[in-house]
Design an enzyme around this catalytic site. Sequence first.
Site, PDB file in Angstrom:
ATOM      1  N   ARG A   7     -31.969  46.778  14.162  1.00  0.00           N
ATOM      2  CA  ARG A   7     -33.088  47.451  13.984  1.00  0.00           C
ATOM      3  C   ARG A   7     -34.395  47.024  14.352  1.00  0.00           C
ATOM      4  O   ARG A   7     -34.659  46.031  14.492  1.00  0.00           O
ATOM      5  CB  ARG A   7     -33.202  47.946  12.467  1.00  0.00           C
ATOM      6  CG  ARG A   7     -32.206  49.043  11.807  1.00  0.00           C
ATOM      7  CD  ARG A   7     -32.270  50.337  12.405  1.00  0.00           C
ATOM      8  NE  ARG A   7     -33.234  50.760  12.389  1.00  0.00           N
ATOM      9  CZ  ARG A   7     -34.422  51.214  11.321  1.00  0.00           C
ATOM     10  NH1 ARG A   7     -33.686  51.414  10.173  1.00  0.00           N
ATOM     11  NH2 ARG A   7     -35.553  51.930  11.621  1.00  0.00           N
ATOM     12  N   ARG A  63     -35.785  51.834  30.171  1.00  0.00           N
ATOM     13  CA  ARG A  63     -35.836  51.753  31.856  1.00  0.00           C
ATOM     14  C   ARG A  63     -36.348  50.855  32.680  1.00  0.00           C
ATOM     15  O   ARG A  63     -36.514  50.414  33.878  1.00  0.00           O
ATOM     16  CB  ARG A  63     -36.062  53.128  32.391  1.00  0.00           C
ATOM     17  CG  ARG A  63     -35.072  54.385  31.807  1.00  0.00           C
ATOM     18  CD  ARG A  63     -33.656  54.137  31.873  1.00  0.00           C
ATOM     19  NE  ARG A  63     -32.754  55.110  31.206  1.00  0.00           N
ATOM     20  CZ  ARG A  63     -31.675  54.499  30.581  1.00  0.00           C
ATOM     21  NH1 ARG A  63     -31.352  53.446  30.618  1.00  0.00           N
ATOM     22  NH2 ARG A  63     -30.846  55.351  30.010  1.00  0.00           N
ATOM     23  N   CYS A  75     -33.103  59.955  22.344  1.00  0.00           N
ATOM     24  CA  CYS A  75     -34.729  59.784  21.401  1.00  0.00           C
ATOM     25  C   CYS A  75     -34.194  60.987  20.402  1.00  0.00           C
ATOM     26  O   CYS A  75     -33.656  62.045  20.638  1.00  0.00           O
ATOM     27  CB  CYS A  75     -35.738  60.170  22.233  1.00  0.00           C
ATOM     28  SG  CYS A  75     -35.900  58.853  23.417  1.00  0.00           S
ATOM     29  N   GLU A  78     -38.000  61.849  13.603  1.00  0.00           N
ATOM     30  CA  GLU A  78     -37.833  61.535  12.325  1.00  0.00           C
ATOM     31  C   GLU A  78     -38.053  62.515  11.376  1.00  0.00           C
ATOM     32  O   GLU A  78     -38.658  63.369  11.708  1.00  0.00           O
ATOM     33  CB  GLU A  78     -38.548  60.327  11.898  1.00  0.00           C
ATOM     34  CG  GLU A  78     -38.254  58.870  12.349  1.00  0.00           C
ATOM     35  CD  GLU A  78     -37.087  58.224  11.459  1.00  0.00           C
ATOM     36  OE1 GLU A  78     -37.019  58.701  10.279  1.00  0.00           O
ATOM     37  OE2 GLU A  78     -36.318  57.363  12.042  1.00  0.00           O
ATOM     38  N   ARG A  90     -39.112  54.025  15.897  1.00  0.00           N
ATOM     39  CA  ARG A  90     -38.068  53.332  15.294  1.00  0.00           C
ATOM     40  C   ARG A  90     -36.745  53.144  16.476  1.00  0.00           C
ATOM     41  O   ARG A  90     -36.539  54.046  17.390  1.00  0.00           O
ATOM     42  CB  ARG A  90     -37.431  53.833  14.450  1.00  0.00           C
ATOM     43  CG  ARG A  90     -38.173  53.868  13.035  1.00  0.00           C
ATOM     44  CD  ARG A  90     -38.007  54.661  11.912  1.00  0.00           C
ATOM     45  NE  ARG A  90     -38.607  54.420  10.570  1.00  0.00           N
ATOM     46  CZ  ARG A  90     -39.684  55.172  10.258  1.00  0.00           C
ATOM     47  NH1 ARG A  90     -40.043  56.175  10.933  1.00  0.00           N
ATOM     48  NH2 ARG A  90     -40.300  55.122   8.970  1.00  0.00           N
ATOM     49  N   TYR A 108     -39.914  44.056  13.411  1.00  0.00           N
ATOM     50  CA  TYR A 108     -40.705  45.029  12.836  1.00  0.00           C
ATOM     51  C   TYR A 108     -42.158  44.625  13.153  1.00  0.00           C
ATOM     52  O   TYR A 108     -42.308  43.471  12.851  1.00  0.00           O
ATOM     53  CB  TYR A 108     -40.535  45.365  11.395  1.00  0.00           C
ATOM     54  CG  TYR A 108     -39.124  45.951  11.041  1.00  0.00           C
ATOM     55  CD1 TYR A 108     -39.246  47.351  10.684  1.00  0.00           C
ATOM     56  CD2 TYR A 108     -38.166  45.291  10.827  1.00  0.00           C
ATOM     57  CE1 TYR A 108     -38.000  47.960  10.447  1.00  0.00           C
ATOM     58  CE2 TYR A 108     -36.888  45.987  10.467  1.00  0.00           C
ATOM     59  CZ  TYR A 108     -36.950  47.129  10.561  1.00  0.00           C
ATOM     60  OH  TYR A 108     -35.728  47.806  10.090  1.00  0.00           O
ATOM     61  N   ARG A 116     -39.975  47.138   6.395  1.00  0.00           N
ATOM     62  CA  ARG A 116     -39.007  46.222   5.826  1.00  0.00           C
ATOM     63  C   ARG A 116     -39.605  44.776   5.797  1.00  0.00           C
ATOM     64  O   ARG A 116     -39.222  43.818   6.747  1.00  0.00           O
ATOM     65  CB  ARG A 116     -37.812  46.019   6.806  1.00  0.00           C
ATOM     66  CG  ARG A 116     -36.826  47.321   6.698  1.00  0.00           C
ATOM     67  CD  ARG A 116     -36.155  47.601   5.243  1.00  0.00           C
ATOM     68  NE  ARG A 116     -35.448  46.460   4.717  1.00  0.00           N
ATOM     69  CZ  ARG A 116     -33.985  46.257   5.003  1.00  0.00           C
ATOM     70  NH1 ARG A 116     -33.489  47.286   5.505  1.00  0.00           N
ATOM     71  NH2 ARG A 116     -33.526  45.165   4.509  1.00  0.00           N
TER      72      ARG A 116
END
Length: 125
Positions: A7, A63, A75, A78, A90, A108, A116
Site C-alpha cells: 500500500r 508510465r 484508477c 475513493e 492511494r 505513506y 497509517r
Amino acid sequence: MNVRGIRGATTVEQNDADEIVRASKEMLDKLVSDNDVIPEDISQVWFTVTPDLNAIFPAKALRLLEGFQYVPVMCAKEIDVPGSLGKCIRVMVTVNTTKAQEEINHVYLKEAVKLRPDLSLTKRT
C-alpha cells in the site's frame, strides 16, 4: 514465492495534473525501491483518488517508470466519506515476492502519514 499487497498513499495541495503525476511518481519510486520490486514481479496496480482530484489519472506516473509499460494499471474514485483526508492518492500494488508480510514497506507520504502512522514510521528490511 507469495502474492503480497503493498500500500501507498500521498497527498497533493491542488487538483493539478503535474502535481498529481509528480506526487504519484514519488510515491511509486519509493514503494518500488523500499521493497526491491521489479516490474516483472508486479501483477497489477490499483490507484484511487479522492473525489476532489480529477485533473489526470495518477496511472500516468506509472508510465514514467522504466520497464513498467506492460504492468496492468487501473484508477478509481475513493468513497466520499465525510471528514476523510482530501486530495489523497492511494495505491495498491500486488506483487510476487519472497518477503513475509511484516517485511513489506508500505509508503505513506505527506499528509497521508495520518492514514497509517503505524506503518509510516520505519522501513523494515
